[in-house]
Design a protein around this motif. Structure first.
Motif, PDB file in Angstrom:
ATOM      1  N   PHE A  54       0.896  -1.220  -0.121  1.00  0.00           N
ATOM      2  CA  PHE A  54       0.066  -0.158   0.090  1.00  0.00           C
ATOM      3  C   PHE A  54       0.782   1.439  -0.067  1.00  0.00           C
ATOM      4  CE2 PHE A  54      -2.488   3.040   2.815  1.00  0.00           C
ATOM      5  CZ  PHE A  54      -3.219   3.551   1.785  1.00  0.00           C
ATOM      6  N   PHE A  55       1.894   1.164   0.691  1.00  0.00           N
ATOM      7  CA  PHE A  55       2.846   2.464   0.889  1.00  0.00           C
ATOM      8  C   PHE A  55       3.624   2.565  -0.374  1.00  0.00           C
ATOM      9  CE2 PHE A  55       1.460   1.500   5.190  1.00  0.00           C
ATOM     10  CZ  PHE A  55       0.873   2.617   5.624  1.00  0.00           C
ATOM     11  N   THR A  56       4.189   1.429  -0.917  1.00  0.00           N
ATOM     12  CA  THR A  56       5.150   1.598  -1.990  1.00  0.00           C
ATOM     13  C   THR A  56       4.099   1.942  -3.281  1.00  0.00           C
ATOM     14  OG1 THR A  56       4.877  -0.714  -2.127  1.00  0.00           O
ATOM     15  CG2 THR A  56       7.017   0.269  -1.182  1.00  0.00           C
ATOM     16  N   ILE A  58       1.134   3.510  -3.312  1.00  0.00           N
ATOM     17  CA  ILE A  58       0.145   4.629  -3.071  1.00  0.00           C
ATOM     18  C   ILE A  58      -0.282   5.585  -4.146  1.00  0.00           C
ATOM     19  CG2 ILE A  58       1.801   6.562  -2.024  1.00  0.00           C
ATOM     20  CD1 ILE A  58      -0.220   6.654   0.466  1.00  0.00           C
ATOM     21  N   ASN A  59       0.959   5.914  -5.034  1.00  0.00           N
ATOM     22  CA  ASN A  59       0.576   6.779  -6.037  1.00  0.00           C
ATOM     23  C   ASN A  59      -0.458   6.124  -7.082  1.00  0.00           C
ATOM     24  OD1 ASN A  59       3.364   7.370  -5.151  1.00  0.00           O
ATOM     25  ND2 ASN A  59       2.819   9.040  -6.384  1.00  0.00           N
ATOM     26  N   ASN A  60      -0.883   4.644  -6.907  1.00  0.00           N
ATOM     27  CA  ASN A  60      -1.940   4.053  -7.683  1.00  0.00           C
ATOM     28  C   ASN A  60      -3.333   4.497  -6.907  1.00  0.00           C
ATOM     29  OD1 ASN A  60       0.266   3.133  -9.372  1.00  0.00           O
ATOM     30  ND2 ASN A  60       0.049   1.002  -8.389  1.00  0.00           N
ATOM     31  N   TYR A  61      -3.249   5.034  -6.043  1.00  0.00           N
ATOM     32  CA  TYR A  61      -4.597   5.372  -5.519  1.00  0.00           C
ATOM     33  C   TYR A  61      -4.925   6.673  -5.598  1.00  0.00           C
ATOM     34  CZ  TYR A  61      -4.035   0.628  -2.988  1.00  0.00           C
ATOM     35  OH  TYR A  61      -3.989  -0.769  -2.748  1.00  0.00           O
ATOM     36  N   THR A  62      -6.305   6.933  -5.755  1.00  0.00           N
ATOM     37  CA  THR A  62      -6.710   8.415  -5.315  1.00  0.00           C
ATOM     38  C   THR A  62      -7.108   8.568  -4.001  1.00  0.00           C
ATOM     39  OG1 THR A  62      -8.969   7.849  -5.191  1.00  0.00           O
ATOM     40  CG2 THR A  62      -8.360   8.086  -7.552  1.00  0.00           C
ATOM     41  N   GLU A  63      -7.084  10.055  -3.848  1.00  0.00           N
ATOM     42  CA  GLU A  63      -6.961  10.563  -2.246  1.00  0.00           C
ATOM     43  C   GLU A  63      -8.539   9.819  -1.617  1.00  0.00           C
ATOM     44  OE1 GLU A  63      -5.466  12.259  -4.552  1.00  0.00           O
ATOM     45  OE2 GLU A  63      -3.871  12.735  -3.182  1.00  0.00           O
ATOM     46  N   GLU A  64      -9.551   9.816  -2.467  1.00  0.00           N
ATOM     47  CA  GLU A  64     -10.945   9.241  -2.013  1.00  0.00           C
ATOM     48  C   GLU A  64     -10.465   7.749  -1.621  1.00  0.00           C
ATOM     49  OE1 GLU A  64     -10.773  11.305  -4.492  1.00  0.00           O
ATOM     50  OE2 GLU A  64     -12.023  13.121  -4.060  1.00  0.00           O
ATOM     51  N   GLU A  65      -9.856   7.096  -2.232  1.00  0.00           N
ATOM     52  CA  GLU A  65      -9.704   5.684  -2.107  1.00  0.00           C
ATOM     53  C   GLU A  65      -8.641   5.536  -0.831  1.00  0.00           C
ATOM     54  OE1 GLU A  65      -9.717   3.786  -6.680  1.00  0.00           O
ATOM     55  OE2 GLU A  65      -7.967   4.250  -5.839  1.00  0.00           O
ATOM     56  N   ILE A  66      -7.536   6.307  -0.842  1.00  0.00           N
ATOM     57  CA  ILE A  66      -6.661   6.222   0.381  1.00  0.00           C
ATOM     58  C   ILE A  66      -7.511   6.607   1.548  1.00  0.00           C
ATOM     59  CG2 ILE A  66      -4.752   7.326   1.612  1.00  0.00           C
ATOM     60  CD1 ILE A  66      -3.651   8.057  -1.313  1.00  0.00           C
ATOM     61  N   ALA A  67      -8.295   7.547   1.670  1.00  0.00           N
ATOM     62  CA  ALA A  67      -9.032   7.953   2.894  1.00  0.00           C
ATOM     63  C   ALA A  67     -10.156   7.005   3.114  1.00  0.00           C
ATOM     64  CB  ALA A  67      -9.631   9.457   2.711  1.00  0.00           C
ATOM     65  N   ALA A 243       0.233  13.141   1.938  1.00  0.00           N
ATOM     66  CA  ALA A 243       1.602  13.790   1.985  1.00  0.00           C
ATOM     67  C   ALA A 243       2.648  12.768   1.579  1.00  0.00           C
ATOM     68  CB  ALA A 243       2.018  14.750   3.247  1.00  0.00           C
ATOM     69  N   TRP A 244       2.395  11.626   2.038  1.00  0.00           N
ATOM     70  CA  TRP A 244       3.463  10.421   1.462  1.00  0.00           C
ATOM     71  C   TRP A 244       3.260  10.576  -0.002  1.00  0.00           C
ATOM     72  CZ3 TRP A 244       7.909   8.385   2.472  1.00  0.00           C
ATOM     73  CH2 TRP A 244       7.929   6.898   2.021  1.00  0.00           C
ATOM     74  N   LYS A 245       2.090  10.419  -0.209  1.00  0.00           N
ATOM     75  CA  LYS A 245       1.842  10.197  -1.996  1.00  0.00           C
ATOM     76  C   LYS A 245       2.788  11.208  -2.689  1.00  0.00           C
ATOM     77  CE  LYS A 245      -1.744   9.963  -5.410  1.00  0.00           C
ATOM     78  NZ  LYS A 245      -3.086  10.068  -5.778  1.00  0.00           N
TER      79      LYS A 245
END
Ligand SMILES: *Cc1c(COP(=O)(O)O)cnc(C)c1O
Length: 448
Positions: A54-56, A58-67, A243-245
């Protein structure tokens, strides 16, 4: 009557009281109650762990998906997925950019929401959860909140016109900025402002007492919206992941400096970190209110009366969320110290930083961001290779009375703020006396 234990939900996170003598509850009840009946803060029974992918990735996820991914385990089935998705989307419908100030320091700008402060995130999330929970309830709920500055505006804005919810806000007279006050006292409708002759700690004390008053709680359906509420605390994790993204150097995680008052914001960051978020180190940046910096040095925790400073949203002498941080670290002082440092920054240093960063970097900090910036610089003097970011928790225009004389220039006022400056003030002046508050609430209740 409480509903805990009766529903037997399989998939809902349980919350226990940190005072350990109240029943466990689900997210809905923890949100509605605010504080547990034994006066303890609620804490989740288990902490999510997200896998490394998930952390490596993370750029594949949208903000909404992350949240959604972050918050869902803490809610469980008390809010259906589609409703929770809607709440998440509405909560974060403004940008949260990570801006490079210079090679060593970036700024996570949390002030692009409706009241130009980070508390918009928690307040928007909580108001929508509560709105969902109250949908089929014929009893009105009263949100009681003490503010040292930004909470009030964010809560007022978040709850404005939410059906079934009344909001009563206590703020210390003369100790919040003009813009902050306007955000509290100009909305009207279901939003009521009480101007208290006292400090933020007095306001907070009055609110705490209200929640412990049996008669009041029989008559009124009271809840809190302070940062102790799990529905405000938990969504504050979102932007650490955002921020990590945006963090380019994934091999070298950031040092994160958080301007801290009640320690809800940094506690959310620490929770995210324990869930797996890569972070090099956390800095709790404080103003002259230095209970925590002293604790980390001496291991003695001595709450004090709040001292008034130019970063007034952090003027807290007895930070309510610190107990949650201790719980996160299982009260292991050495572990905590490995992860967290804390600095106390004077008003003079704060102003100096605002001036220097403006002149050198052409970046305008607000006083709270400047406290965090100064603390991060201090840390980097010891660890020059560590890069990091600050949480810029408010737009500098909210503190133009501090910022303008320092940079000797006007801070342009955004349209959204301009509007309210001309609106009429509606507030009730009150002594810092719980009986007065009780009288007011009961009278209001009787009228309704
Ligand atoms: C509330 C606030 C803080 C402090 O946040 P805590 O979660 O209470 O530590 C910092 N900066 C601003 C602008 C705030 O409004």
């Amino acid at each position: 009557m409480t509903q805990s234990g009766r529903r037997g939900k399989k998939n809902s996170m349980k919350y226990y009281s940190l005072n350990k003598s109240a029943p466990v509850v689900d997210f809905k009840e923890a949100t509605i109650r605010g504080l547990a009946p034994d006066k303890g803060l609620y804490f989740p029974e288990s902490i999510s762990k997200y896998d490394n992918n998930f952390f490596t990735e993370i750029n594949n996820y949208t903000e909404e998906e992350i949240a959604f991914k972050i918050i869902q385990p803490y809610i469980g089935d008390v809010i259906p997925e589609n409703e929770l998705k809607k709440i998440v989307v509405e909560t974060i419908n403004f940008e949260i950019p990570l801006i490079k100030v210079n090679e060593a320091i970036s700024s996570l700008e949390l002030f692009h929401g409706p009241t130009l402060a980070f508390k918009d995130v928690g307040a928007r999330f909580m108001s929508r959860c509560l709105g969902y929970f109250m949908k089929n309830n014929n009893r009105k709920i009263t949100v009681l909140v003490a503010t040292s500055g930004d909470t009030g505006g964010a809560v007022a804005n978040g709850f404005y016109n939410v059906v079934g919810v009344e909001v009563v806000i206590l703020y210390p007279s003369g100790k919040v900025s003009n813009v902050q006050e306007k955000q509290l006292v100009t909305l009207g409708n279901n939003i009521h402002a009480l101007e208290i002759r006292g400090t933020f700690d007095d306001c907070q004390q009055m609110v705490k007492q209200a929640f412990l008053d049996d008669y009041l709680n029989k008559k009124l359906f009271l809840t809190s919206a302070n940062s102790i509420n799990v529905a405000r605390w938990l969504p504050q994790q979102f932007y650490y992941f955002f921020a990590w993204k945006q963090w380019n150097d994934k091999k070298n995680p950031p040092v994160i400096s958080v301007p801290s008052g009640n320690f809800g914001n940094i506690c959310a960051g620490l929770l995210a970190h324990i869930s797996g978020l890569p972070v090099k180190h956390f800095i709790a940046a404080c103003n002259a209110n230095k209970v925590v910096p002293e604790f980390l040095q001496t291991q003695n925790y001595h709450p004090e009366k709040a001292i008034a400073t130019i970063s007034n949203a952090m003027d807290v002498g007895d930070p309510s969320n610190f107990i949650r941080i201790l719980e996160l670290f299982h009260h292991q002082f050495a572990d905590l110290k490995n992860t967290l440092s804390s600095y106390s920054i004077s008003d003079e240093q704060t102003k100096q930083t605002i001036k220097e960063v403006y002149e050198k970097e052409n970046y305008l900090l607000d006083p709270h961001g400047a406290v965090a910036y100064t603390a991060l610089q201090d840390y980097q003097k010891k660890y020059p290779d560590q890069k990091g970011y600050i949480l810029e928790t408010a737009h500098p225009v909210k503190f133009y009375d501090v910022v303008e004389p320092v940079i000797q220039q006007k801070v342009p006022i955004p349209e959204s703020v301009k509007d309210i400056l001309h609106k009429e003030k509606h507030s009730i002046l009150m002594n810092a006396d719980f009986e007065k508050l009780k009288e007011y609430l009961l009278e209001k209740y009787n009228r309704e």
